[in-house]
Design a protein around this motif. Sequence first.
Motif, PDB file in Angstrom:
ATOM      1  N   VAL A   6       0.857  -1.181   0.000  1.00  0.00           N
ATOM      2  CA  VAL A   6       0.000   0.000   0.000  1.00  0.00           C
ATOM      3  C   VAL A   6       0.895   1.233   0.000  1.00  0.00           C
ATOM      4  N   ASP A   7       0.626   2.133  -0.925  1.00  0.00           N
ATOM      5  CA  ASP A   7       1.310   3.425  -0.975  1.00  0.00           C
ATOM      6  C   ASP A   7       0.315   4.442  -0.425  1.00  0.00           C
ATOM      7  N   LEU A  13      -3.274   0.767  -3.796  1.00  0.00           N
ATOM      8  CA  LEU A  13      -2.971  -0.626  -3.518  1.00  0.00           C
ATOM      9  C   LEU A  13      -2.154  -1.092  -4.716  1.00  0.00           C
ATOM     10  N   ILE A  14      -1.010  -1.713  -4.458  1.00  0.00           N
ATOM     11  CA  ILE A  14      -0.120  -2.131  -5.535  1.00  0.00           C
ATOM     12  C   ILE A  14       0.077  -3.637  -5.468  1.00  0.00           C
ATOM     13  N   LEU A  30      -0.050  -3.947 -10.946  1.00  0.00           N
ATOM     14  CA  LEU A  30      -1.380  -3.341 -10.954  1.00  0.00           C
ATOM     15  C   LEU A  30      -1.412  -2.279  -9.865  1.00  0.00           C
ATOM     16  N   GLU A  31      -1.971  -1.132 -10.168  1.00  0.00           N
ATOM     17  CA  GLU A  31      -2.157  -0.071  -9.181  1.00  0.00           C
ATOM     18  C   GLU A  31      -3.638   0.271  -9.124  1.00  0.00           C
ATOM     19  N   ILE A  32      -4.208   0.144  -7.937  1.00  0.00           N
ATOM     20  CA  ILE A  32      -5.638   0.373  -7.730  1.00  0.00           C
ATOM     21  C   ILE A  32      -5.801   1.458  -6.674  1.00  0.00           C
ATOM     22  N   PRO A  33      -6.572   2.518  -6.945  1.00  0.00           N
ATOM     23  CA  PRO A  33      -6.821   3.520  -5.907  1.00  0.00           C
ATOM     24  C   PRO A  33      -7.488   2.867  -4.686  1.00  0.00           C
ATOM     25  N   VAL A 111      -4.582  -9.848   3.830  1.00  0.00           N
ATOM     26  CA  VAL A 111      -5.971  -9.433   4.085  1.00  0.00           C
ATOM     27  C   VAL A 111      -5.989  -8.333   5.146  1.00  0.00           C
ATOM     28  N   ALA A 112      -5.227  -8.499   6.208  1.00  0.00           N
ATOM     29  CA  ALA A 112      -5.173  -7.483   7.271  1.00  0.00           C
ATOM     30  C   ALA A 112      -4.654  -6.153   6.722  1.00  0.00           C
ATOM     31  N   LEU A 113      -3.611  -6.189   5.906  1.00  0.00           N
ATOM     32  CA  LEU A 113      -3.061  -4.970   5.310  1.00  0.00           C
ATOM     33  C   LEU A 113      -4.107  -4.246   4.477  1.00  0.00           C
TER      34      LEU A 113
END
Length: 121
Positions: A6-7, A13-14, A30-33, A111-113
């Motif tokens: 996570v950035d 989310l990367i 993959l980069e997802i907002p 999952v926790a992250l």
Amino acid sequence: MALISVDRERGLLIAEMQGLDKLWTLKSRLEIPLAHVRGATHDPGIAREPKGMRVAGTYVPRVITAGRFRHDGERVFWDVKNPDKAVVIELAAGETYNRLVIEVDDPRATVALVEQSIVRG
């Protein structure tokens, strides 16, 4: 397998595919907002469900599912060889994919992250 990170500064989310998974999935990253991430679950059973039609990538039953698939109108990105380590990340409408099904080294930690990151946003 992929590394999920996570950035927080960029709100992303990367997912970075590792090794030959870049070849099998035809993607390296993959980069997802974070605002488009709905949640994550550890789901080893998902590998037994129908995959749908492969759009791009690799599929060898019970060996590897990798790349882009369409199933029941959903766009799903897969990167799984070992179903016991599969994490499903649900995404909001409007994203390129409806969900990501990705093998990770530590499903519980991943999952926790993801869950902590979307709560904090």
